[in-house]
Design a protein around this motif. Structure first.
Motif, PDB file in Angstrom:
ATOM      1  N   ILE A 121       1.772 -14.617  15.742  1.00 44.34           N
ATOM      2  CA  ILE A 121       3.098 -14.682  15.111  1.00 44.34           C
ATOM      3  C   ILE A 121       3.774 -16.023  15.388  1.00 44.34           C
ATOM      4  O   ILE A 121       4.998 -16.095  15.448  1.00 44.34           O
ATOM      5  CB  ILE A 121       4.000 -13.503  15.569  1.00 44.34           C
ATOM      6  N   SER A 122       2.981 -17.092  15.549  1.00 43.39           N
ATOM      7  CA  SER A 122       3.556 -18.407  15.774  1.00 43.39           C
ATOM      8  C   SER A 122       4.255 -18.899  14.506  1.00 43.39           C
ATOM      9  O   SER A 122       4.163 -18.291  13.437  1.00 43.39           O
ATOM     10  CB  SER A 122       2.465 -19.409  16.175  1.00 43.39           C
ATOM     11  N   ARG A 123       4.923 -20.013  14.608  1.00 42.21           N
ATOM     12  CA  ARG A 123       5.722 -20.546  13.498  1.00 42.21           C
ATOM     13  C   ARG A 123       4.904 -20.727  12.232  1.00 42.21           C
ATOM     14  O   ARG A 123       5.405 -20.540  11.118  1.00 42.21           O
ATOM     15  CB  ARG A 123       6.354 -21.875  13.924  1.00 42.21           C
ATOM     16  N   HIS A 124       3.637 -21.092  12.373  1.00 42.59           N
ATOM     17  CA  HIS A 124       2.809 -21.374  11.211  1.00 42.59           C
ATOM     18  C   HIS A 124       1.998 -20.153  10.764  1.00 42.59           C
ATOM     19  O   HIS A 124       1.223 -20.252   9.813  1.00 42.59           O
ATOM     20  CB  HIS A 124       1.865 -22.537  11.521  1.00 42.59           C
ATOM     21  N   SER A 125       2.190 -19.031  11.423  1.00 45.55           N
ATOM     22  CA  SER A 125       1.487 -17.820  11.018  1.00 45.55           C
ATOM     23  C   SER A 125       2.092 -17.261   9.740  1.00 45.55           C
ATOM     24  O   SER A 125       3.316 -17.271   9.556  1.00 45.55           O
ATOM     25  CB  SER A 125       1.580 -16.765  12.131  1.00 45.55           C
ATOM     26  N   PRO A 126       1.260 -16.739   8.824  1.00 44.49           N
ATOM     27  CA  PRO A 126       1.795 -16.101   7.616  1.00 44.49           C
ATOM     28  C   PRO A 126       2.536 -14.805   7.933  1.00 44.49           C
ATOM     29  O   PRO A 126       3.166 -14.240   7.051  1.00 44.49           O
ATOM     30  CB  PRO A 126       0.537 -15.827   6.780  1.00 44.49           C
ATOM     31  N   LEU A 127       2.459 -14.365   9.182  1.00 46.66           N
ATOM     32  CA  LEU A 127       3.156 -13.135   9.586  1.00 46.66           C
ATOM     33  C   LEU A 127       4.469 -13.429  10.295  1.00 46.66           C
ATOM     34  O   LEU A 127       5.158 -12.502  10.714  1.00 46.66           O
ATOM     35  CB  LEU A 127       2.262 -12.315  10.525  1.00 46.66           C
ATOM     36  N   ALA A 128       4.826 -14.703  10.416  1.00 44.91           N
ATOM     37  CA  ALA A 128       5.956 -15.088  11.256  1.00 44.91           C
ATOM     38  C   ALA A 128       7.275 -14.467  10.805  1.00 44.91           C
ATOM     39  O   ALA A 128       8.151 -14.196  11.624  1.00 44.91           O
ATOM     40  CB  ALA A 128       6.075 -16.608  11.295  1.00 44.91           C
ATOM     41  N   HIS A 129       7.423 -14.237   9.507  1.00 38.35           N
ATOM     42  CA  HIS A 129       8.706 -13.746   9.002  1.00 38.35           C
ATOM     43  C   HIS A 129       8.802 -12.222   8.998  1.00 38.35           C
ATOM     44  O   HIS A 129       9.874 -11.675   8.736  1.00 38.35           O
ATOM     45  CB  HIS A 129       8.930 -14.257   7.573  1.00 38.35           C
ATOM     46  N   THR A 130       7.717 -11.513   9.260  1.00 38.85           N
ATOM     47  CA  THR A 130       7.731 -10.064   9.125  1.00 38.85           C
ATOM     48  C   THR A 130       8.269  -9.385  10.375  1.00 38.85           C
ATOM     49  O   THR A 130       8.208  -9.920  11.480  1.00 38.85           O
ATOM     50  CB  THR A 130       6.316  -9.516   8.851  1.00 38.85           C
ATOM     51  N   HIS A 131       8.790  -8.179  10.190  1.00 40.50           N
ATOM     52  CA  HIS A 131       9.028  -7.300  11.327  1.00 40.50           C
ATOM     53  C   HIS A 131       7.648  -6.873  11.841  1.00 40.50           C
ATOM     54  O   HIS A 131       6.770  -6.520  11.046  1.00 40.50           O
ATOM     55  CB  HIS A 131       9.825  -6.070  10.906  1.00 40.50           C
ATOM     56  N   PHE A 132       7.465  -6.887  13.142  1.00 45.76           N
ATOM     57  CA  PHE A 132       6.107  -6.727  13.676  1.00 45.76           C
ATOM     58  C   PHE A 132       6.054  -5.589  14.689  1.00 45.76           C
ATOM     59  O   PHE A 132       6.797  -5.581  15.674  1.00 45.76           O
ATOM     60  CB  PHE A 132       5.659  -8.024  14.346  1.00 45.76           C
ATOM     61  N   ALA A 133       5.168  -4.629  14.439  1.00 40.64           N
ATOM     62  CA  ALA A 133       4.933  -3.529  15.383  1.00 40.64           C
ATOM     63  C   ALA A 133       3.507  -3.645  15.905  1.00 40.64           C
ATOM     64  O   ALA A 133       2.552  -3.529  15.124  1.00 40.64           O
ATOM     65  CB  ALA A 133       5.147  -2.180  14.708  1.00 40.64           C
ATOM     66  N   PHE A 134       3.360  -3.890  17.188  1.00 38.17           N
ATOM     67  CA  PHE A 134       2.045  -4.013  17.815  1.00 38.17           C
ATOM     68  C   PHE A 134       1.779  -2.699  18.558  1.00 38.17           C
ATOM     69  O   PHE A 134       2.415  -2.408  19.571  1.00 38.17           O
ATOM     70  CB  PHE A 134       2.031  -5.193  18.777  1.00 38.17           C
ATOM     71  N   VAL A 135       0.837  -1.914  18.043  1.00 40.03           N
ATOM     72  CA  VAL A 135       0.567  -0.585  18.593  1.00 40.03           C
ATOM     73  C   VAL A 135      -0.501  -0.701  19.681  1.00 40.03           C
ATOM     74  O   VAL A 135      -1.625  -1.132  19.405  1.00 40.03           O
ATOM     75  CB  VAL A 135       0.108   0.390  17.492  1.00 40.03           C
ATOM     76  N   ARG A 136      -0.141  -0.294  20.891  1.00 38.74           N
ATOM     77  CA  ARG A 136      -1.075  -0.409  22.003  1.00 38.74           C
ATOM     78  C   ARG A 136      -2.180   0.645  21.917  1.00 38.74           C
ATOM     79  O   ARG A 136      -1.963   1.770  21.474  1.00 38.74           O
ATOM     80  CB  ARG A 136      -0.341  -0.260  23.337  1.00 38.74           C
ATOM     81  N   SER A 137      -3.361   0.260  22.383  1.00 36.31           N
ATOM     82  CA  SER A 137      -4.514   1.154  22.389  1.00 36.31           C
ATOM     83  C   SER A 137      -4.577   1.923  23.707  1.00 36.31           C
ATOM     84  O   SER A 137      -4.582   1.311  24.783  1.00 36.31           O
ATOM     85  CB  SER A 137      -5.792   0.332  22.206  1.00 36.31           C
ATOM     86  N   CYS A 138      -4.604   3.239  23.636  1.00 37.56           N
ATOM     87  CA  CYS A 138      -4.735   4.036  24.862  1.00 37.56           C
ATOM     88  C   CYS A 138      -5.353   5.403  24.584  1.00 37.56           C
ATOM     89  O   CYS A 138      -5.398   6.254  25.467  1.00 37.56           O
ATOM     90  CB  CYS A 138      -3.385   4.207  25.556  1.00 37.56           C
ATOM     91  N   SER A 139      -5.835   5.617  23.343  1.00 36.87           N
ATOM     92  CA  SER A 139      -6.406   6.921  22.986  1.00 36.87           C
ATOM     93  C   SER A 139      -7.919   6.895  22.853  1.00 36.87           C
ATOM     94  O   SER A 139      -8.551   7.946  22.704  1.00 36.87           O
ATOM     95  CB  SER A 139      -5.789   7.428  21.671  1.00 36.87           C
ATOM     96  N   ALA A 140      -8.513   5.708  22.892  1.00 35.27           N
ATOM     97  CA  ALA A 140      -9.979   5.537  22.901  1.00 35.27           C
ATOM     98  C   ALA A 140     -10.676   6.230  21.735  1.00 35.27           C
ATOM     99  O   ALA A 140     -11.798   6.695  21.869  1.00 35.27           O
ATOM    100  CB  ALA A 140     -10.553   6.043  24.224  1.00 35.27           C
ATOM    101  N   ASP A 141     -10.022   6.297  20.577  1.00 36.87           N
ATOM    102  CA  ASP A 141     -10.601   6.988  19.420  1.00 36.87           C
ATOM    103  C   ASP A 141     -10.377   6.220  18.120  1.00 36.87           C
ATOM    104  O   ASP A 141     -10.431   6.801  17.037  1.00 36.87           O
ATOM    105  CB  ASP A 141     -10.020   8.396  19.296  1.00 36.87           C
ATOM    106  N   ALA A 142     -10.113   4.917  18.242  1.00 34.99           N
ATOM    107  CA  ALA A 142      -9.870   4.075  17.062  1.00 34.99           C
ATOM    108  C   ALA A 142      -8.726   4.601  16.201  1.00 34.99           C
ATOM    109  O   ALA A 142      -8.727   4.424  14.990  1.00 34.99           O
ATOM    110  CB  ALA A 142     -11.143   3.928  16.221  1.00 34.99           C
ATOM    111  N   PHE A 143      -7.765   5.255  16.845  1.00 33.40           N
ATOM    112  CA  PHE A 143      -6.582   5.773  16.154  1.00 33.40           C
ATOM    113  C   PHE A 143      -6.944   6.800  15.082  1.00 33.40           C
ATOM    114  O   PHE A 143      -6.253   6.923  14.078  1.00 33.40           O
ATOM    115  CB  PHE A 143      -5.768   4.637  15.536  1.00 33.40           C
TER     116      PHE A 143
END
Length: 215
Positions: A121-143
């Protein structure tokens, strides 16, 4: 992937994977016309533990979590990114157990953790302007899973790791699908995702998280 597959964010593989990930993301982000190229999101990340969603659980029964960074207020685009991680399926492979107990929660710890996401999400990332939800992995089942403790899981065996897990009261949950449902429900409730017919979501991930996003 195997039980020993490393998380792709922050791992030695992340530097190699990042250009490909951003190239794919750029194609989706280029569809946007709601934000100018100079618009960028906040640098502040907030830890959001899913305590209000009783089935959004890590392997050990602790509440799953995601980390949220707001974009500009006028933007109606979200990135929901699923973290990669290991898989497990029985007492031996799940002996350590996925847990949110060690996830950073204080503002200082979250900021330190988020430094590893700067390429995403750096300044030059195409995602920089979006609201960003980073979902942590802890279920060991690929969601993808939706199962609770089964006979034999979380019980002591002859292995020292499993015995230690039993001593901690570990019971195994595979609730990745419920975690995703909770994340989207929480985003709708707290951020208004879906309130406007032009709202857009880039649903993505890496490693096992990419597998979950595909399905």
């Amino acid at each position: 992937l195997s039980a020993s597959s490393p998380p792709c964010i922050g791992s030695p593989h992340w530097r190699q994977m990042r250009p490909t990930l951003l190239a794919v993301s750029a194609g989706a982000a280029a569809l946007s016309s709601s934000a100018s190229a100079s618009s960028h999101g906040s640098s502040h990340w907030e830890a959001r533990f899913l305590d209000d969603y009783p089935l959004a659980l890590c392997n050990d029964g602790s509440a799953a979590a995601y980390y949220y960074r707001k974009g500009p207020s006028e933007v109606r685009e979200w990135t929901v990114f699923l973290e990669g991680g290991a898989w497990c399926w029985d007492v031996d492979s799940c002996a350590a157990g996925g847990s949110s107990v060690g996830f950073p929660s204080s503002a200082e710890d979250v900021d330190a953790w988020a430094e590893g996401l700067q390429g995403l999400i750096s300044r030059h990332s195409p995602l920089a302007h979006t609201h960003f939800a980073f979902v942590r992995s802890c279920s060991a089942d690929a969601f993808m899973g939706d199962a609770g403790p089964s006979p034999g899981l979380g019980l002591a065996t002859e292995t020292s790791n499993a015995t230690a897990a039993h001593a901690r009261g570990l019971v195994m949950h595979f609730r990745g699908r419920r975690i995703l449902e909770a994340v989207f429900a929480d985003l709708r409730q707290r951020e208004g995702l879906g309130d406007h017919w032009l709202d857009r979501v880039l649903f993505s991930g890496c490693g096992s998280g990419a597998r979950g996003a595909m399905l």
